[in-house]
Design a protein around this motif. Structure first.
Motif, PDB file in Angstrom:
ATOM      1  N   GLY A  18      32.548  20.356  28.610  1.00 55.46           N
ATOM      2  CA  GLY A  18      32.251  21.261  29.724  1.00 55.46           C
ATOM      3  C   GLY A  18      31.272  22.256  29.246  1.00 55.46           C
ATOM      4  O   GLY A  18      31.173  22.571  28.166  1.00 55.46           O
ATOM      5  N   ARG A  19      30.715  22.970  30.498  1.00 56.61           N
ATOM      6  CA  ARG A  19      29.858  23.963  29.936  1.00 56.61           C
ATOM      7  C   ARG A  19      29.792  24.899  31.327  1.00 56.61           C
ATOM      8  O   ARG A  19      29.460  24.209  32.498  1.00 56.61           O
ATOM      9  N   THR A  20      29.579  26.269  31.361  1.00 58.64           N
ATOM     10  CA  THR A  20      29.181  27.185  32.339  1.00 58.64           C
ATOM     11  C   THR A  20      28.770  28.118  32.043  1.00 58.64           C
ATOM     12  O   THR A  20      28.754  28.774  30.749  1.00 58.64           O
ATOM     13  N   ARG A  21      27.778  28.910  32.547  1.00 58.40           N
ATOM     14  CA  ARG A  21      27.195  30.151  32.339  1.00 58.40           C
ATOM     15  C   ARG A  21      27.687  31.466  33.267  1.00 58.40           C
ATOM     16  O   ARG A  21      27.579  31.262  34.433  1.00 58.40           O
ATOM     17  N   ILE A  22      28.277  32.265  32.719  1.00 59.26           N
ATOM     18  CA  ILE A  22      28.714  33.549  33.415  1.00 59.26           C
ATOM     19  C   ILE A  22      27.683  34.686  33.442  1.00 59.26           C
ATOM     20  O   ILE A  22      27.971  35.657  34.274  1.00 59.26           O
ATOM     21  N   ASP A  23      26.681  34.522  32.619  1.00 55.80           N
ATOM     22  CA  ASP A  23      25.781  35.539  32.302  1.00 55.80           C
ATOM     23  C   ASP A  23      24.594  35.572  31.826  1.00 55.80           C
ATOM     24  O   ASP A  23      24.569  34.136  31.191  1.00 55.80           O
ATOM     25  N   ARG A  24      23.507  36.236  31.554  1.00 53.07           N
ATOM     26  CA  ARG A  24      22.433  35.808  30.833  1.00 53.07           C
ATOM     27  C   ARG A  24      22.530  36.685  29.574  1.00 53.07           C
ATOM     28  O   ARG A  24      21.518  36.600  28.821  1.00 53.07           O
ATOM     29  N   ASP A  25      23.492  37.654  29.505  1.00 51.81           N
ATOM     30  CA  ASP A  25      23.756  38.378  28.179  1.00 51.81           C
ATOM     31  C   ASP A  25      24.650  37.733  27.493  1.00 51.81           C
ATOM     32  O   ASP A  25      25.425  36.921  27.828  1.00 51.81           O
ATOM     33  N   PRO A  26      24.580  37.989  26.184  1.00 53.94           N
ATOM     34  CA  PRO A  26      25.684  37.428  25.274  1.00 53.94           C
ATOM     35  C   PRO A  26      27.171  37.538  25.611  1.00 53.94           C
ATOM     36  O   PRO A  26      27.478  38.593  26.023  1.00 53.94           O
ATOM     37  N   VAL A  27      27.616  36.405  25.204  1.00 54.41           N
ATOM     38  CA  VAL A  27      29.328  36.497  25.348  1.00 54.41           C
ATOM     39  C   VAL A  27      29.714  36.251  23.910  1.00 54.41           C
ATOM     40  O   VAL A  27      29.859  35.396  23.179  1.00 54.41           O
ATOM     41  N   ARG A  28      30.125  37.424  23.210  1.00 51.55           N
ATOM     42  CA  ARG A  28      30.373  37.485  21.561  1.00 51.55           C
ATOM     43  C   ARG A  28      31.660  38.373  21.574  1.00 51.55           C
ATOM     44  O   ARG A  28      32.398  38.134  20.561  1.00 51.55           O
ATOM     45  N   ILE A  29      32.232  39.074  22.549  1.00 47.84           N
ATOM     46  CA  ILE A  29      33.479  39.599  22.399  1.00 47.84           C
ATOM     47  C   ILE A  29      34.453  38.428  22.446  1.00 47.84           C
ATOM     48  O   ILE A  29      34.243  37.520  23.174  1.00 47.84           O
ATOM     49  N   PRO A  30      35.511  38.671  21.765  1.00 48.00           N
ATOM     50  CA  PRO A  30      36.478  37.634  21.813  1.00 48.00           C
ATOM     51  C   PRO A  30      37.156  37.215  23.207  1.00 48.00           C
ATOM     52  O   PRO A  30      37.420  38.060  23.959  1.00 48.00           O
ATOM     53  N   LEU A  31      37.337  35.783  23.393  1.00 49.31           N
ATOM     54  CA  LEU A  31      37.565  35.546  24.351  1.00 49.31           C
ATOM     55  C   LEU A  31      39.279  35.578  24.566  1.00 49.31           C
ATOM     56  O   LEU A  31      39.933  35.422  23.580  1.00 49.31           O
ATOM     57  N   LEU A  32      39.756  35.640  25.744  1.00 49.81           N
ATOM     58  CA  LEU A  32      41.145  35.815  25.907  1.00 49.81           C
ATOM     59  C   LEU A  32      41.759  34.836  26.677  1.00 49.81           C
ATOM     60  O   LEU A  32      41.347  34.600  27.981  1.00 49.81           O
ATOM     61  N   VAL A  33      42.958  34.433  26.351  1.00 51.13           N
ATOM     62  CA  VAL A  33      43.521  33.168  27.287  1.00 51.13           C
ATOM     63  C   VAL A  33      44.947  33.859  27.764  1.00 51.13           C
ATOM     64  O   VAL A  33      45.713  34.582  26.776  1.00 51.13           O
ATOM     65  N   ASP A  34      45.352  34.050  29.052  1.00 52.39           N
ATOM     66  CA  ASP A  34      46.616  34.274  29.571  1.00 52.39           C
ATOM     67  C   ASP A  34      47.197  33.307  30.511  1.00 52.39           C
ATOM     68  O   ASP A  34      46.672  33.275  31.440  1.00 52.39           O
ATOM     69  N   GLY A  35      48.060  32.523  29.915  1.00 51.96           N
ATOM     70  CA  GLY A  35      48.626  31.301  30.983  1.00 51.96           C
ATOM     71  C   GLY A  35      47.225  30.594  31.191  1.00 51.96           C
ATOM     72  O   GLY A  35      46.618  29.697  30.588  1.00 51.96           O
ATOM     73  N   ASP A  36      47.285  30.356  32.707  1.00 54.07           N
ATOM     74  CA  ASP A  36      46.415  29.368  33.047  1.00 54.07           C
ATOM     75  C   ASP A  36      44.823  30.005  33.306  1.00 54.07           C
ATOM     76  O   ASP A  36      43.951  29.404  34.071  1.00 54.07           O
ATOM     77  N   LEU A  37      44.381  31.351  32.859  1.00 53.67           N
ATOM     78  CA  LEU A  37      43.485  31.754  32.921  1.00 53.67           C
ATOM     79  C   LEU A  37      42.848  32.204  31.650  1.00 53.67           C
ATOM     80  O   LEU A  37      43.494  32.689  30.817  1.00 53.67           O
ATOM     81  N   LEU A  38      41.475  31.915  31.693  1.00 54.71           N
ATOM     82  CA  LEU A  38      40.613  32.417  30.305  1.00 54.71           C
ATOM     83  C   LEU A  38      39.655  33.630  31.046  1.00 54.71           C
ATOM     84  O   LEU A  38      39.055  33.681  31.997  1.00 54.71           O
ATOM     85  N   PHE A  39      39.769  34.475  30.134  1.00 46.23           N
ATOM     86  CA  PHE A  39      38.851  35.871  30.442  1.00 46.23           C
ATOM     87  C   PHE A  39      37.881  36.003  29.256  1.00 46.23           C
ATOM     88  O   PHE A  39      37.846  35.878  28.251  1.00 46.23           O
ATOM     89  N   ALA A  40      36.488  36.250  29.971  1.00 44.25           N
ATOM     90  CA  ALA A  40      35.336  36.315  28.958  1.00 44.25           C
ATOM     91  C   ALA A  40      34.657  37.681  29.559  1.00 44.25           C
ATOM     92  O   ALA A  40      34.743  37.967  30.841  1.00 44.25           O
ATOM     93  N   LEU A  41      34.048  38.369  28.596  1.00 46.61           N
ATOM     94  CA  LEU A  41      33.401  39.882  28.488  1.00 46.61           C
ATOM     95  C   LEU A  41      32.140  39.588  28.167  1.00 46.61           C
ATOM     96  O   LEU A  41      31.931  39.343  27.127  1.00 46.61           O
ATOM     97  N   SER A  42      30.967  39.560  28.829  1.00 44.26           N
ATOM     98  CA  SER A  42      29.471  39.732  28.280  1.00 44.26           C
ATOM     99  C   SER A  42      29.053  40.894  28.010  1.00 44.26           C
ATOM    100  O   SER A  42      29.843  42.108  28.285  1.00 44.26           O
ATOM    101  N   ASP A  43      28.117  41.064  27.324  1.00 42.97           N
ATOM    102  CA  ASP A  43      27.557  42.475  26.904  1.00 42.97           C
ATOM    103  C   ASP A  43      27.158  43.258  27.964  1.00 42.97           C
ATOM    104  O   ASP A  43      26.783  44.518  27.919  1.00 42.97           O
ATOM    105  N   ASP A  44      26.521  42.575  28.946  1.00 40.91           N
ATOM    106  CA  ASP A  44      26.221  43.116  30.231  1.00 40.91           C
ATOM    107  C   ASP A  44      27.416  43.645  31.099  1.00 40.91           C
ATOM    108  O   ASP A  44      27.103  44.485  32.069  1.00 40.91           O
ATOM    109  N   GLY A  45      28.773  43.592  30.652  1.00 36.20           N
ATOM    110  CA  GLY A  45      29.638  44.095  31.200  1.00 36.20           C
ATOM    111  C   GLY A  45      30.247  43.402  32.235  1.00 36.20           C
ATOM    112  O   GLY A  45      31.197  43.607  33.009  1.00 36.20           O
ATOM    113  N   GLU A  46      30.096  41.791  32.427  1.00 40.14           N
ATOM    114  CA  GLU A  46      30.454  41.085  33.326  1.00 40.14           C
ATOM    115  C   GLU A  46      32.021  40.491  32.783  1.00 40.14           C
ATOM    116  O   GLU A  46      31.743  39.791  31.798  1.00 40.14           O
TER     117      GLU A  46
END
Length: 386
Positions: free
Chosen positions: A350-378
């Motif tokens: 699978g693959r998805t794009r959440i932003d056009r800026d890098p996603v390098r900050i550690p990803l977080l998992v909490d139960g059934d949700l994944l949280f991602a934060l881009s350098d653009d603050g998304e």
């Protein structure tokens, strides 16, 4: 290509690497370009549940502003000094506070607190429910690591080699552990972790240590990486990713060194394998996952360290650390993509794009949700669908 194996100072390091790259010939430069993505057959979907933009993250200073998740809240910060609390499920904003300083260390949560730090060494503790400031403490060095909160303490690692234990109620310093730094290190500092009354911290000299959370007394110290070579660049062996504690084991990995599994209470080595990364590892489905500095992703047997597979189709795409989510392994890249890999084979599912800026900050998992934060603050919450 999928291979199955089952059978000086911190800024100087970055500057030197850039100079070496710039001096490469045209033929050599082709080998330094990020691998282009190819179409994949998706069997899973990373579906967005909600998103909020919290403002820019300072990528030039390599700010790793990892959010914190606790008690149904996601606490996130930007580099301008804003700290936000969102409802985990809906993304509704609960509160926002401006600490009036550029935040450099990501959000530590626990004991009713959300804790951040700035480039001047100031640590600020906010009330988790209201955002009201509880206390502030001035330290001697810059903080770019996420503070750890637990066992009645807030533990902070500074870039000048100190681990400091602060009383979680008052911010008063209770103990200090000093480390002699190498001549040259990467820009970044490992975030300490508190578990079972111990503080685990990766150091810039390639060592992992365990301290008593209450008094800072060293319980054990283990070398993860041994500096090699005569040039200072070759001898950089920082542990920049946070140690990972799972049950009776602790996992850590270094740059130009190794990935290791150690016993939590004694630091006894279970296994070690050559590796190079500036991120944390992840564990799931009986395997340890690591994204290398070159952009390859590896899976190791959690019990003996045998390498199970390697995915080399994301080379030089500046990956985030991996995380195990649902029953897939997810990594982010420099173009804002999240890639889902099959943990048994390493193939893309699978693959998805959440932003056009890098996603390098550690990803977080909490139960059934994944949280991602881009350098653009998304800031994006995602769920896994088949």
């Amino acid at each position: 290509m999928i291979v199955n194996h089952k059978a000086l100072n911190r800024i100087v390091a970055v500057a030197l690497a850039a100079m070496i790259s710039a001096c490469a010939s045209n033929d050599e430069k082709e080998d330094t370009d990020p691998v282009e993505l190819v179409e994949i057959s998706e069997s899973v979907k990373l579906r967005e549940v909600w998103s909020n933009n919290i403002g820019d993250i300072d990528a030039l200073r390599y700010a790793m502003l990892k959010p914190g998740i606790i008690d149904g809240k996601v606490i996130a910060a930007n580099s301008d000094g804003d700290v936000y609390a969102f409802d985990r499920t809906s993304g509704k904003r609960l509160w926002r506070v401006d600490i009036d300083q550029s935040i450099s260390g990501g959000v530590g949560v626990g004991l009713g607190l959300a804790v951040v730090a700035d480039y001047r060494g100031r640590v600020v503790a906010l009330d988790l429910n209201t955002g009201e400031q509880r206390w502030t403490t001035q330290l001697s060095g810059e903080v770019v690591a996420t503070p750890a909160v637990g066992s009645g303490m807030v533990v902070v690692q500074t870039v000048d080699g100190k681990l400091l234990g602060l009383d979680a109620s008052t911010g008063e310093q209770r103990w200090r552990h000093n480390t002699q730094l190498p001549v040259l290190t990467l820009r970044g500092t490992s975030s300490p972790v508190i578990s079972a009354g111990l503080v685990f911290a990766g150091l810039d000299n390639g060592k992992l240590i365990a301290l008593s959370a209450t008094d800072g007394i060293t319980r054990w110290e283990q070398r993860v990486a041994i500096p090699q070579g005569s040039a200072e660049l070759d001898r950089v062996v920082d542990i920049d990713g946070a140690p990972l504690v799972r049950g009776e084991l602790v996992f850590a990995a270094s740059y130009q060194g190794r990935v290791v599994a150690l016993s939590r209470d004694e630091g006894r080595g279970l296994w070690a394998r050559d590796a190079s990364t500036n991120h944390s590892v992840s564990v799931g489905a009986g395997q340890v996952y690591l994204s290398s500095a070159d952009g390859s992703v590896h899976a190791y047997n959690v019990g003996n360290g045998q390498i199970l597979w390697t995915n080399s189709e994301l080379l030089r795409r500046q990956l985030s650390g991996p995380t195990y989510f649902g029953d897939v392994v997810v990594v982010g890249d420099f173009e804002g993509y999240l890639h889902a890999l099959d943990p048994s084979t390493g193939r893309f599912v699978g693959r998805t794009r959440i932003d056009r800026d890098p996603v390098r900050i550690p990803l977080l998992v909490d139960g059934d949700l994944l949280f991602a934060l881009s350098d653009d603050g998304e800031l994006v919450a995602l769920t896994l669908e088949r």
